[in-house]
Design an enzyme around this catalytic site. Structure first.
Site, PDB file in Angstrom:
ATOM      1  N   ARG A 199      -1.876 -14.204   4.266  1.00  0.00           N
ATOM      2  CA  ARG A 199      -2.644 -13.543   5.336  1.00  0.00           C
ATOM      3  C   ARG A 199      -1.979 -13.763   6.695  1.00  0.00           C
ATOM      4  NH1 ARG A 199      -7.429 -11.317   3.976  1.00  0.00           N
ATOM      5  NH2 ARG A 199      -8.412 -11.611   6.005  1.00  0.00           N
TER       6      ARG A 199
ATOM      7  N   LYS B 126       0.812  -1.221   0.000  1.00  0.00           N
ATOM      8  CA  LYS B 126       0.000   0.000   0.000  1.00  0.00           C
ATOM      9  C   LYS B 126       0.856   1.288   0.000  1.00  0.00           C
ATOM     10  CE  LYS B 126      -3.978  -2.237   2.222  1.00  0.00           C
ATOM     11  NZ  LYS B 126      -5.035  -2.109   3.256  1.00  0.00           N
TER      12      LYS B 126
ATOM     13  N   THR C 270      -5.644  -7.207  10.564  1.00  0.00           N
ATOM     14  CA  THR C 270      -5.841  -5.933   9.847  1.00  0.00           C
ATOM     15  C   THR C 270      -5.309  -4.743  10.638  1.00  0.00           C
ATOM     16  OG1 THR C 270      -7.855  -6.869   8.895  1.00  0.00           O
ATOM     17  CG2 THR C 270      -7.607  -4.491   8.740  1.00  0.00           C
TER      18      THR C 270
ATOM     19  N   ASN D 132      -2.099   0.167   6.773  1.00  0.00           N
ATOM     20  CA  ASN D 132      -1.582  -1.095   7.315  1.00  0.00           C
ATOM     21  C   ASN D 132      -0.670  -1.852   6.338  1.00  0.00           C
ATOM     22  OD1 ASN D 132      -3.548  -1.935   5.572  1.00  0.00           O
ATOM     23  ND2 ASN D 132      -4.652  -3.222   7.011  1.00  0.00           N
TER      24      ASN D 132
ATOM     25  N   PHE E 232     -15.736   3.301   6.565  1.00  0.00           N
ATOM     26  CA  PHE E 232     -14.359   3.685   6.246  1.00  0.00           C
ATOM     27  C   PHE E 232     -14.074   3.737   4.738  1.00  0.00           C
ATOM     28  CE2 PHE E 232     -14.377  -0.912   7.289  1.00  0.00           C
ATOM     29  CZ  PHE E 232     -13.875  -1.455   6.113  1.00  0.00           C
TER      30      PHE E 232
ATOM     31  N   ARG F 107       2.235  -6.483   9.299  1.00  0.00           N
ATOM     32  CA  ARG F 107       1.491  -5.310   9.781  1.00  0.00           C
ATOM     33  C   ARG F 107       1.945  -4.881  11.163  1.00  0.00           C
ATOM     34  NH1 ARG F 107      -4.138  -7.628   7.371  1.00  0.00           N
ATOM     35  NH2 ARG F 107      -4.290  -6.368   5.487  1.00  0.00           N
TER      36      ARG F 107
ATOM     37  N   GLU G 107      -9.703 -10.182  -7.680  1.00  0.00           N
ATOM     38  CA  GLU G 107      -8.649  -9.191  -7.433  1.00  0.00           C
ATOM     39  C   GLU G 107      -7.484  -9.334  -8.412  1.00  0.00           C
ATOM     40  OE1 GLU G 107      -7.728  -9.440  -3.256  1.00  0.00           O
ATOM     41  OE2 GLU G 107      -9.676  -8.608  -2.682  1.00  0.00           O
TER      42      GLU G 107
ATOM     43  N   HIS H  19      -2.207  -5.645   1.644  1.00  0.00           N
ATOM     44  CA  HIS H  19      -3.519  -6.273   1.470  1.00  0.00           C
ATOM     45  C   HIS H  19      -3.292  -7.689   0.956  1.00  0.00           C
ATOM     46  CE1 HIS H  19      -7.607  -7.032   0.033  1.00  0.00           C
ATOM     47  NE2 HIS H  19      -7.021  -7.524  -1.052  1.00  0.00           N
TER      48      HIS H  19
ATOM     49  N   TYR I 253     -12.209  -2.093  -4.154  1.00  0.00           N
ATOM     50  CA  TYR I 253     -12.763  -2.340  -2.814  1.00  0.00           C
ATOM     51  C   TYR I 253     -14.300  -2.257  -2.802  1.00  0.00           C
ATOM     52  CZ  TYR I 253      -8.294  -2.309  -0.233  1.00  0.00           C
ATOM     53  OH  TYR I 253      -7.061  -2.620   0.291  1.00  0.00           O
TER      54      TYR I 253
HETATM   55  P1  CMP Z   1      -7.520  -4.579   3.601  1.00  0.00           P
HETATM   56  O1  CMP Z   1      -7.089  -5.960   3.939  1.00  0.00           O
HETATM   57  O2  CMP Z   1      -6.851  -3.929   2.445  1.00  0.00           O
HETATM   58  O3  CMP Z   1      -9.111  -4.562   3.363  1.00  0.00           O
HETATM   59  C1  CMP Z   1      -9.920  -3.423   3.582  1.00  0.00           C
HETATM   60  C2  CMP Z   1      -9.171  -2.321   4.252  1.00  0.00           C
HETATM   61  O4  CMP Z   1      -9.938  -1.328   4.856  1.00  0.00           O
HETATM   62  C3  CMP Z   1      -8.349  -2.906   5.370  1.00  0.00           C
HETATM   63  O5  CMP Z   1      -7.268  -3.660   4.861  1.00  0.00           O
HETATM   64  C4  CMP Z   1      -7.959  -1.650   6.139  1.00  0.00           C
HETATM   65  O6  CMP Z   1      -6.772  -1.079   5.664  1.00  0.00           O
HETATM   66  C5  CMP Z   1      -9.096  -0.680   5.822  1.00  0.00           C
HETATM   67  N1  CMP Z   1      -9.847  -0.311   7.005  1.00  0.00           N
HETATM   68  C6  CMP Z   1      -9.966   0.945   7.464  1.00  0.00           C
HETATM   69  N2  CMP Z   1     -10.731   0.969   8.567  1.00  0.00           N
HETATM   70  C7  CMP Z   1     -11.108  -0.305   8.811  1.00  0.00           C
HETATM   71  C8  CMP Z   1     -11.898  -0.917   9.819  1.00  0.00           C
HETATM   72  N3  CMP Z   1     -12.460  -0.207  10.798  1.00  0.00           N
HETATM   73  N4  CMP Z   1     -12.077  -2.256   9.762  1.00  0.00           N
HETATM   74  C9  CMP Z   1     -11.525  -2.984   8.747  1.00  0.00           C
HETATM   75  N5  CMP Z   1     -10.740  -2.437   7.764  1.00  0.00           N
HETATM   76  C10 CMP Z   1     -10.544  -1.115   7.802  1.00  0.00           C
END
Ligand code: CMP
Length: 139
Positions: free
Chosen positions: A86, A10, A92, A113, A58, A103, A127, A116, A50
């Site tokens: 993962r 990212k 996350t 973070n 968010f 992370r 994806e 992905h 997304y």
């Molecule tokens: P990712 O695995 O890329 O998938 C969705 C992304 O939304 C997640 O990582 C986070 O970077 C982002 N995100 C921001 N706020 C939240 C939240 N409250 N819960 C989950 N994902 C979030």
């Protein structure tokens, strides 16, 4: 089972020049980089990627962040690659991620973070197809 997953480095991570450090962790676990490119998404392109999160609170912040700078998209192939990547990333929220995970080491916040990863074979299929064509995947 040998499978492919979509990984994204990212904007927070490309900015800090830690793409290599992150990908080394995948390669060390026998995940092969079979396609890779660097690109700067528009907000609309980030929203398309997304779209499953379009109703989340968010979503707007997430798509702003994902289009603020370059990302690196990578197809990782190997045994159980979806789970393995993962596990390497960790939870996350970097605060909740296990010590030593990507992370936990590099993430700045739940949004910034660093990485992905696809969460299922179905999302990996969508994806990977969002960024690559079959001809781009070189085994
Ligand atoms: P990712 O695995 O890329 O998938 C969705 C992304 O939304 C997640 O990582 C986070 O970077 C982002 N995100 C921001 N706020 C939240 C939240 N409250 N819960 C989950 N994902 C979030």
């Amino acid at each position: 089972m040998i499978q492919a997953t979509l990984a994204i480095i990212k904007p927070d991570a490309t900015k800090r020049n830690i793409v290599g450090q992150i990908l080394r962790r995948a390669e060390d676990q026998d995940l092969a980089v079979v396609a890779i490119k660097r690109l700067h998404l528009t907000k609309k392109q980030a929203a398309g990627f997304y779209s499953v999160h379009r109703n989340k609170s968010f979503f707007d912040d997430l798509t702003d962040f994902m289009s603020e700078g370059p990302i690196v998209v990578v197809v990782l192939r190997g045994e159980g690659s979806i789970r393995k990547w993962r596990d390497l990333m960790g939870a996350t929220d970097p605060v909740k991620a296990s010590p030593g995970t990507i992370r936990a080491l590099f993430g700045e916040s739940i949004e910034r973070n660093s990485t992905h990863g696809s969460d299922s074979p179905e999302s990996a299929c969508f994806e990977i197809g969002y960024f690559f064509s079959g001809l781009d995947l070189v085994k």
